[in-house]
Design a protein around this motif. Structure first.
Motif, mmCIF file in Angstrom:
data_model
loop_
_atom_site.group_PDB
_atom_site.id
_atom_site.type_symbol
_atom_site.label_atom_id
_atom_site.label_comp_id
_atom_site.label_asym_id
_atom_site.label_seq_id
_atom_site.Cartn_x
_atom_site.Cartn_y
_atom_site.Cartn_z
ATOM 1 N N GLU A 183 -3.541 3.713 2.338
ATOM 2 C CA GLU A 183 -3.748 3.687 3.792
ATOM 3 C C GLU A 183 -3.803 5.123 4.291
ATOM 4 O OE1 GLU A 183 -0.194 2.912 6.049
ATOM 5 O OE2 GLU A 183 -1.299 1.826 7.592
ATOM 6 N N HIS B 109 4.754 7.170 2.817
ATOM 7 C CA HIS B 109 5.535 5.932 2.767
ATOM 8 C C HIS B 109 4.925 4.945 1.781
ATOM 9 C CE1 HIS B 109 2.595 4.443 5.915
ATOM 10 N NE2 HIS B 109 2.709 3.330 5.223
ATOM 11 N N CYS C 217 4.635 0.797 1.434
ATOM 12 C CA CYS C 217 4.781 -0.402 2.252
ATOM 13 C C CYS C 217 5.002 -1.621 1.363
ATOM 14 C CB CYS C 217 3.538 -0.610 3.108
ATOM 15 S SG CYS C 217 3.575 -2.139 4.071
ATOM 16 N N HIS D 50 0.827 -1.209 0.000
ATOM 17 C CA HIS D 50 0.000 0.000 0.000
ATOM 18 C C HIS D 50 0.860 1.258 0.000
ATOM 19 C CE1 HIS D 50 0.622 -0.530 4.473
ATOM 20 N NE2 HIS D 50 0.822 0.782 4.391
ATOM 21 N N GLU E 37 7.949 1.145 4.635
ATOM 22 C CA GLU E 37 7.429 0.260 5.659
ATOM 23 C C GLU E 37 7.594 -1.166 5.168
ATOM 24 O OE1 GLU E 37 3.196 0.674 6.192
ATOM 25 O OE2 GLU E 37 3.194 -0.391 8.095
#
Ligand code: NI
Length: 131
Positions: free
Chosen positions: A52, A76, A78, A5, A125
């Protein structure tokens, strides 16, 4: 590693979710209160892409300071890892700095995640794969 994500840092989670819905995103479940990181989290999906939304719910949230830099913006990417600890070791050995120890993420079924920073690529992440 596969992309799982894109993390967006938002100030008003519900307002942001409504705006993403106008663009055709669909909510994946309900808002989760991540008490460890003191953030509210909501996943949305469109065209196979997962976004997210992350919003601090306390002044000492892990992302409160980041709001100065990233406000209603992606911050970020992930990645799902076959071997979280192995990837963590590989990346910290080649320019990525670990921000926190791997810890369960309530919004992703309790799977362990951890964050790393790179001076040129920004924040990423790592997420352990599903059992
Ligand atoms: Ni994330």
């Amino acid at each position: 590693m596969r992309i799982h994500h894109i993390g967006y840092l938002v100030k008003k989670l519900e307002k942001a979710a409504e705006e993403f819905e106008k663009l055709g995103y669909v909510r994946l479940g309900d808002v989760t209160d991540d008490t460890y990181r003191k953030v509210d989290i909501l996943f949305l999906e469109k065209d196979g892409y997962a976004v997210e939304l992350v919003s601090p719910n306390a002044p000492d949230s892990v992302v409160s300071g980041l709001l100065k830099t990233y406000k209603n913006a992606p911050y970020h990417i992930c990645y799902v890892c076959e071997d979280l600890d192995g990837e963590l070791e590989r990346l910290t050995g080649s320019g990525y700095v670990q921000i926190d120890p791997p810890a369960p993420a309530p919004a992703i079924g309790g799977r362990r995640v951890c964050f790393l920073m790179n001076r040129f690529a920004g924040m990423i992440e790592l997420l352990e794969k599903e059992d």
